[in-house]
Design a protein around this motif. Sequence first.
Motif, mmCIF file in Angstrom:
data_model
loop_
_atom_site.group_PDB
_atom_site.id
_atom_site.type_symbol
_atom_site.label_atom_id
_atom_site.label_comp_id
_atom_site.label_asym_id
_atom_site.label_seq_id
_atom_site.Cartn_x
_atom_site.Cartn_y
_atom_site.Cartn_z
ATOM 1 N N TYR A 151 0.830 -1.202 0.000
ATOM 2 C CA TYR A 151 0.000 0.000 0.000
ATOM 3 C C TYR A 151 0.866 1.255 0.000
ATOM 4 C CZ TYR A 151 -3.252 3.563 1.619
ATOM 5 O OH TYR A 151 -3.982 4.718 1.743
ATOM 6 N N GLN A 152 1.887 1.279 0.807
ATOM 7 C CA GLN A 152 2.762 2.448 0.846
ATOM 8 C C GLN A 152 3.443 2.651 -0.503
ATOM 9 O OE1 GLN A 152 2.804 4.725 3.178
ATOM 10 N NE2 GLN A 152 1.271 3.508 4.289
ATOM 11 N N ARG A 153 3.801 1.570 -1.157
ATOM 12 C CA ARG A 153 4.396 1.672 -2.489
ATOM 13 C C ARG A 153 3.418 2.302 -3.477
ATOM 14 N NH1 ARG A 153 4.416 -2.630 -6.533
ATOM 15 N NH2 ARG A 153 5.997 -2.210 -8.134
ATOM 16 N N ALA A 154 2.172 1.882 -3.406
ATOM 17 C CA ALA A 154 1.176 2.433 -4.324
ATOM 18 C C ALA A 154 0.879 3.898 -4.030
ATOM 19 C CB ALA A 154 -0.111 1.612 -4.251
ATOM 20 N N ARG A 155 0.889 4.276 -2.764
ATOM 21 C CA ARG A 155 0.620 5.669 -2.407
ATOM 22 C C ARG A 155 1.745 6.604 -2.846
ATOM 23 N NH1 ARG A 155 -3.221 7.221 1.206
ATOM 24 N NH2 ARG A 155 -2.644 9.264 0.391
ATOM 25 N N ALA A 156 2.902 6.039 -3.128
ATOM 26 C CA ALA A 156 4.024 6.862 -3.585
ATOM 27 C C ALA A 156 3.925 7.190 -5.076
ATOM 28 C CB ALA A 156 5.345 6.152 -3.302
ATOM 29 N N VAL A 157 2.941 6.603 -5.753
ATOM 30 C CA VAL A 157 2.768 6.870 -7.186
ATOM 31 C C VAL A 157 2.149 8.248 -7.378
ATOM 32 C CG1 VAL A 157 1.529 6.183 -9.273
ATOM 33 C CG2 VAL A 157 2.589 4.445 -7.815
ATOM 34 N N HIS A 158 2.772 9.044 -8.207
ATOM 35 C CA HIS A 158 2.265 10.382 -8.499
ATOM 36 C C HIS A 158 2.049 10.523 -9.999
ATOM 37 C CE1 HIS A 158 3.050 11.629 -4.394
ATOM 38 N NE2 HIS A 158 4.278 11.144 -4.494
ATOM 39 N N GLY A 159 1.218 11.440 -10.363
ATOM 40 C CA GLY A 159 0.910 11.665 -11.770
ATOM 41 C C GLY A 159 -0.519 12.122 -11.908
ATOM 42 N N THR A 160 -0.902 12.440 -13.106
ATOM 43 C CA THR A 160 -2.229 12.996 -13.337
ATOM 44 C C THR A 160 -3.109 12.043 -14.125
ATOM 45 O OG1 THR A 160 -1.453 14.090 -15.349
ATOM 46 C CG2 THR A 160 -1.356 15.356 -13.289
ATOM 47 N N MET A 161 -4.394 12.126 -13.865
ATOM 48 C CA MET A 161 -5.373 11.431 -14.672
ATOM 49 C C MET A 161 -5.569 12.196 -15.981
ATOM 50 S SD MET A 161 -9.451 10.820 -13.980
ATOM 51 C CE MET A 161 -9.269 9.739 -12.560
ATOM 52 N N ARG A 162 -5.567 11.482 -17.074
ATOM 53 C CA ARG A 162 -5.899 12.087 -18.359
ATOM 54 C C ARG A 162 -7.318 11.676 -18.715
ATOM 55 N NH1 ARG A 162 -0.303 10.197 -21.181
ATOM 56 N NH2 ARG A 162 -1.528 8.266 -21.289
ATOM 57 N N ARG A 163 -8.109 12.607 -19.208
ATOM 58 C CA ARG A 163 -9.496 12.269 -19.527
ATOM 59 C C ARG A 163 -9.934 12.901 -20.839
ATOM 60 N NH1 ARG A 163 -13.133 15.867 -15.357
ATOM 61 N NH2 ARG A 163 -11.505 17.272 -14.628
ATOM 62 N N ALA A 164 -10.821 12.186 -21.513
ATOM 63 C CA ALA A 164 -11.413 12.658 -22.761
ATOM 64 C C ALA A 164 -12.919 12.549 -22.624
ATOM 65 C CB ALA A 164 -10.924 11.823 -23.934
ATOM 66 N N ALA A 165 -13.612 13.649 -22.851
ATOM 67 C CA ALA A 165 -15.063 13.687 -22.660
ATOM 68 C C ALA A 165 -15.779 12.805 -23.689
ATOM 69 C CB ALA A 165 -15.557 15.121 -22.757
ATOM 70 N N LEU A 166 -16.749 12.034 -23.191
ATOM 71 C CA LEU A 166 -17.562 11.171 -24.053
ATOM 72 C C LEU A 166 -18.998 11.657 -24.174
ATOM 73 C CD1 LEU A 166 -16.324 7.669 -22.824
ATOM 74 C CD2 LEU A 166 -15.623 8.902 -24.881
ATOM 75 N N GLY A 167 -19.384 12.635 -23.334
ATOM 76 C CA GLY A 167 -20.752 13.141 -23.397
ATOM 77 C C GLY A 167 -21.515 12.879 -22.119
ATOM 78 N N PRO A 168 -22.775 13.305 -22.079
ATOM 79 C CA PRO A 168 -23.575 13.153 -20.852
ATOM 80 C C PRO A 168 -23.998 11.717 -20.613
ATOM 81 C CG PRO A 168 -24.897 14.105 -22.610
ATOM 82 C CD PRO A 168 -23.499 14.029 -23.140
ATOM 83 N N LEU A 169 -24.121 11.382 -19.343
ATOM 84 C CA LEU A 169 -24.674 10.104 -18.902
ATOM 85 C C LEU A 169 -25.649 10.440 -17.787
ATOM 86 C CD1 LEU A 169 -24.587 6.996 -19.142
ATOM 87 C CD2 LEU A 169 -22.792 6.999 -17.394
ATOM 88 N N GLY A 170 -26.907 10.684 -18.147
ATOM 89 C CA GLY A 170 -27.883 11.165 -17.185
ATOM 90 C C GLY A 170 -27.468 12.523 -16.657
ATOM 91 N N ALA A 171 -27.398 12.642 -15.336
ATOM 92 C CA ALA A 171 -26.998 13.900 -14.699
ATOM 93 C C ALA A 171 -25.495 14.006 -14.534
ATOM 94 C CB ALA A 171 -27.687 14.040 -13.346
ATOM 95 N N HIS A 172 -24.753 13.077 -15.150
ATOM 96 C CA HIS A 172 -23.300 13.062 -15.053
ATOM 97 C C HIS A 172 -22.671 13.305 -16.426
ATOM 98 C CE1 HIS A 172 -24.300 11.188 -11.232
ATOM 99 N NE2 HIS A 172 -23.035 11.218 -10.867
ATOM 100 N N GLU A 173 -21.404 13.672 -16.405
ATOM 101 C CA GLU A 173 -20.593 13.750 -17.612
ATOM 102 C C GLU A 173 -19.636 12.563 -17.593
ATOM 103 O OE1 GLU A 173 -19.853 15.570 -21.263
ATOM 104 O OE2 GLU A 173 -21.273 16.235 -19.721
ATOM 105 N N LEU A 174 -19.562 11.860 -18.717
ATOM 106 C CA LEU A 174 -18.761 10.654 -18.796
ATOM 107 C C LEU A 174 -17.451 10.925 -19.527
ATOM 108 C CD1 LEU A 174 -18.632 7.562 -18.277
ATOM 109 C CD2 LEU A 174 -19.653 7.265 -20.553
ATOM 110 N N TYR A 175 -16.372 10.326 -19.011
ATOM 111 C CA TYR A 175 -15.045 10.489 -19.600
ATOM 112 C C TYR A 175 -14.379 9.125 -19.763
ATOM 113 C CZ TYR A 175 -15.627 15.283 -17.887
ATOM 114 O OH TYR A 175 -16.106 16.549 -17.626
ATOM 115 N N ARG A 176 -13.615 8.977 -20.818
ATOM 116 C CA ARG A 176 -12.655 7.872 -20.920
ATOM 117 C C ARG A 176 -11.362 8.384 -20.304
ATOM 118 N NH1 ARG A 176 -11.792 3.228 -24.204
ATOM 119 N NH2 ARG A 176 -9.957 2.192 -23.321
ATOM 120 N N ILE A 177 -10.773 7.591 -19.429
ATOM 121 C CA ILE A 177 -9.628 8.096 -18.657
ATOM 122 C C ILE A 177 -8.483 7.094 -18.648
ATOM 123 C CG2 ILE A 177 -11.061 9.550 -17.167
ATOM 124 C CD1 ILE A 177 -9.635 6.395 -15.684
#
Length: 327
Positions: free
Chosen positions: A47-73
Motif C-alpha cells: 500500500y505504501q508503495r502504491a501511495r508513492a505513485v504520483h501523476g495525473t489522470m488524463r481524460r477525454a469527454a464522451l458526453g452526458p450520462l444522465g446527470a453526469h458527464e462521462l469520460y474515458r480516462i
Amino acid sequence: MTGAADFAAWFGPDAFDATYGYDLAALRGVRPCPGPPGFAEHWRARYQRARAVHGTMRRAALGPLGAHELYRIDFPGTDDRRLGGWLALPRDGRVHRGVVQSHGYGGRSGPEPGILSPGTAVLWPVARGLPTASLMPDLPALAAEHVLVGIDSVDTYILGGCAEDIWCAATALLNTVGQVPLHFVGASFGGGIGALALPWDDRFVSGALRVPSFGQYDLRLQMPCTGSGEAVRAHVAAHPGAREVLAFFDASAAATFLDIPMLLGCALWDPAVPPPGQFAVQNALPQAQEFIFTAGHAQFPGDAEQLAAWGCRVQAFIDDVDGIAAR
C-alpha cells in the motif's frame, strides 16, 4: 429455500453440483484461512508503495450520462503502468462522495451506470492487462492465463498488482474531485481484489462485494470450477510450492483485517467461484450485511430481479454509511 431439485431443473441434470455439497448452514460455518506470518506487513508495504505513485489522470469527454458527464480516462499505476477506465462526474460540479467500482475477470467494455446517484463521482478502473481499457503487451488478457502471472513469488504475483491498481484508482479519483469519502463496489474478481485491497486503505469508508473470488484456498484448491480458479488449481497440483504464495492472496484472510461497514452478496450455487470460498470472505466479517444470491455466474429464473435488488441494496447501503458518517 432453493434446493437441489431447483438447481437440477434450471441447469440440467448433467450440470455438476455447484453447491459443492454445502447448504446455507454449512456455508455459514466455513472459516476464513488464517494469514501466514508477515501477511499484514506485506500488504501494508504494498500500500505504501502504491501511495508513492504520483501523476495525473488524463481524460477525454464522451458526453452526458444522465446527470453526469462521462469520460474515458487513464491514470498512473505502480510498475510504471498506466491504467484505463471510465469516470463519471456530476454535471453540476457538486461531489460529496466517490465510488470505485471494479469488475469481473472478463474486464470491462464500458461503465456500469447503475451505481450513479446525485453528488457521486464514479471511477470504473480496469485492472492491469485486462480488456478493454488496460490491455498491455506483456500481460495476457485471458483470465486463465492472467491469474497465473508471477504466481511463483509473493512479490510478483499479479493479484498484488491488481490490488495496487485499486489504490492508484482511489488516488486518481481523489486528486480529481477532492477529499471525499470513498466507497468500493466489486464483483467476482473485483470482489476478491476488493477484499485484498480495502483493509489497508483508510480512504475507503465502505465496501460492497458480490460473489467475491480468491477466498479460502484450502477449500478452493480442492474444488473444480469453470472460473480462473481452475487454472490455479491445476498449477498448484503441478507446482505445490505456489500454495505458499497463494496464502498471501487469500481474500478471506485479508477480510479478517477489515473494520469498515461491508455488504456481502454470496451465492448458494456457483460453478465459477465455489460458494464456500465466497462465504469464507463473508464469515470473516461477522458484522457485515448479507445478501444471498440463489446462484452466481449463471442465468436462472429471477436472476435479473436479484441483480436489480442487489443494486438497490448497494445504493441504500452507501447512503446509509454516508448518513452515519455525517452524524
